[in-house]
Structures are given as structure tokens and as C-alpha cells.
Design a protein around this motif. Sequence first.
Motif: not given
Lengths: 294, 227
Positions: A195-219
Motif C-alpha cells: 500500500x505504501x508504494x501506492x500512497x500517491x494514488x490514495x492521496x490523489x483519490x482523496x483530493x478528487x473527493x473519494x470517500x474512504x470506503x470508496x478507496x478502501x474497497x478495492x484494497x
Amino acid sequence: MGRISFFLKEAFGSLRRNYFMTIAALVTVFLSMVVLGGVLVFVYTTSALLSEVEQKVEITVYLKTDPDPSQEQIDALQAEIQSWKEVKSSTFVSKEEALNRLKEDFKENPEILEGLTGNPLPASFEVSLVDPKTVDTVAARFNGNASVDEVRYGKEIADKLFTFTSQARNFLLGFIVLLGIVAVLLISNTIRLSIFARKREVEIMKLVGATNWFIRWPFIIEGVTVGLFGAVVAVVVVLVLNSVLIGRIRDSLTFMTVPLDAVPYVSVTLILLAVGVVIGAAGSGIGLRRFLKI
Amino acid sequence: MIKFEDVTKIYPPSTVGLERVTLHIEKGEFVFLVGPSGSGKSTFIRLLIKELEPDRGRVSVGGRDLATLRRWKIPYLRRNIGCVFQDFKLLPNKTALENVMYALLVTGNANHDSKKKALEILSLVGLAHKEDSFPNQMSGGEQQRVSIARAFVNHPPLLIADEPTGNLDPETSMGIMQLLYRINKTGTTVLMATHDREMVDRMRRRVIALEEGKVVRDQKRGGYGED
């Protein structure tokens, strides 16, 4: 529905893309589960062996000789013993049978028994118990019985045996807990790395307005997939190894009956799969947590 | 649209991000936020999307006091603020189309609608032919246009651009500016932090200049430097 298929697509896409991390996580899950499964099998088998040893604790009740108790007395005693709920079975060994056994034991050097005249051996009851730990209580009941001469059950040996088996069980339980913790740490650490390797991806998702669960489910789907697959392979390996190894052990330990069916295959399989899935999901969820705080 | 009231942000131990900033930005305005590096432009923007909390004062966006906004509601705030960054911040494993669609999918749009809307907005920024390209297959200008498309696809009332032309050559920058200008014309408030002196001078819009965290100039139709 559309959302679920989106999450699935995201999860499998990234499993494929980050295949190196996927393989690393799979191998970690697999190895941890093999070790955990191996220990489970060992514990089940050992525990079955321990109960078998415990079952060997028996009470031998020697009856008086000179005069020998009458048949009525013997029948009465037998009936009494069998009425106790702690007793699993009791066998009456007559004087003649006792002598036969003695002769059998010494058949290599029969000269020892040559001086024997008549039959000095007492008749006896061999009492086995439902729960071997009640041996003290049951043995005490023979005290003062008119036709009983002596009660033997190897009190000290029995006590030592029970202390040993209960310690052994505690030790095995502690071992499983410890290994479980090691497996959880190992797997969640590997997942955290990926996950750490994809930290930036998660950051971008947050900035676009994804909710935590929207990001979390695929993980989480990724984690569950890795956990499940690793565990499935581990289950196969553990069960195959178990049947091969136990067969060998049984051949070499002929003096003991190794309970081959002591391992509840279904439980072991379910435990390993459940642990794999739960750790996979929890590892992803927990690993993500710090990156979601943006 | 944006209200800062006596806002102070200190980065521990004692670096000043913003100091006692009070300003209003009305709906539909086009505002340049200028100033040297470390003057507080990024702090200003990060406060707006609640990536940071002020140590003092009050920030409100669209009439909503951000201090009272619950943590789980932050994503809903961000959906109403399009963000464009100097480094584009595109998801590297997604195509141009998928990057734009992502902003729609997070809001609960169906896959089918999202695709249609995303294609429309991509052709609006002139990248219809690049829908299947990944970020690393596009030029900087193209990537920035994808990121603007993503920021604007939900038609947010506010669009924030943090040095959007910082990595681009002057000609490409011009194209990006025109795009932002057109977006502003649709009624979206645009706030752009920039170093680009020439661009600011040419556009003649409201200029807010920051220095060491303080507002040193706020001009209705200003240039980059003092006139």
C-alpha cells in the motif's frame, strides 16, 4: 451493482499491475499459513495422543484371598462398581485367569513358576473410567470394603501424567496464539508495504473527493483475494504433508497407535481459510488507515 | 464563495504558513494568488480543501464554515472544489478517460453516464483523441488538460489551480489559461496560484499578493508586481 464490478475491476487490475507485490504477499500468506496449519495438525495429533495415554489409567482392585470372597460377594461388588457413573467398564479377572496371565508372562522361563503350589493369586477387578481424572474419588470408595484387599492405580504416576498433559496442552495453546500473532504481523506488514508504494494514488483519490470506503474497497478485495489464495494453497500442502508424514510416523512408532483421524480436516481447512481472509482484509484496511488521513 | 477571517496557520515549531489573513472572494471571480515560494499560497489552498486546519480564524467555502465540517464529510466538500496541480496528480495506471471518469464515479455516477460525460469534457479540452492514453504517454500540456477536465467534469462552483502552468512552456501555458478562462465564463469561481508574471499581467484580473504569510496587496485588476 455497477459499483461492485468497478471495485472488482480496480482490485484485480492492481493485483495484476503490481504482480511483484502480489506474489510477495501470496508467498508470505502461504508460508505463514503452512506453519500455522502444521502447528494445528501437530496440536490435534498430540492432543489425541495425550488423551489416549490418559485413558490407560486404570484401577486394579485386588480381592482378598484366604478366604476368597464368595461368588455372591463378587457379583455384588461388580454390580456396585458398574452402577457408578464415573466407570466406563470393569472386567473381573478370576484367580485362574490371573494365573494364566502370569504363566503367559513367564513362558520364556517357566522354571520360575515351578515352585508354585496351588493358586496364591488374588482375583481382581480392572476398572477403567470415563474421565481418568476421577481416579482418586473412585479408588477411595473401595476403602473399608470387606472383600477388597488392595487398590492400585499408580497414584503418583497418574498425578504426574495429568500434570504433564495439562502443561503440554497449555504450551501448545500458547504456541498457536504466538504463531497466530506472528502470522498477522507478517502478512499485514507485507500488505502495508504494497500500500505504501501506492500512497500517491490514495492521496490523489482523496483530493478528487473519494470517500474512504470508496478507496478502501478495492484494497480490501485485494487483501481478501491474496489471503484466500495463499490459504487455499497452504491447506492443500498441509493436508497432503499430514497424511504422508503421519503414515511414516505410524510405521516407525509401532508400539503406539498414532490416531490418524485425530486431525479434523474440515476444521483445519476452515480455520486456515478464515484466518487468511480475515488477515488479508484487516491488513489492507489497517494498512490504509494512515494514508486516508488527508 | 470563499471567506477567510483572521486566519493564521503555523507549522510546528514556528514556521508561519499564513498570518492573520482576512479576505473575501465572490462567486464567479477569477483571482490570481501570487507571491514567492513559501509565501503561503499552498497553505491557502490546502486550508480551502481542509487538508489543513487553521490554528486561528475561520475559513468558509460556499457559506459553509469548514471548522464545523465533520471529517467524513470532507469528500463531499472536495467534490464541489475542482483541483488542478502543478504536477497534474493523475492516476498513473488509468487512461485519460478513466482518470476523468474516476471523479464522476466517486460521486456515485453510473459507469455508463460517467463515460459519456467524461468523453464530452475530454473533447471540450481538445483531447478526445487521447482518451486511451496513459499519463506517461502524454505531454505535460496534455496531462494538465486531462487534470482540468477531471477538475471540471462535476461542474464545481469553485476551481482551484495551484501553479497549473508551472511545468509548462509559455505557449502551452496560454492554452491552459484559455481553458481556465472559459471555465470561469461558465460561472465557476477560479482561484489560481501562480508565479507566471506574464500571464497575470496579461489577464488583468484580481490579484492577491502574499508575502511571508500576509496579504500585502489585493487589487481588483492588478498585475504581478506593483504598478
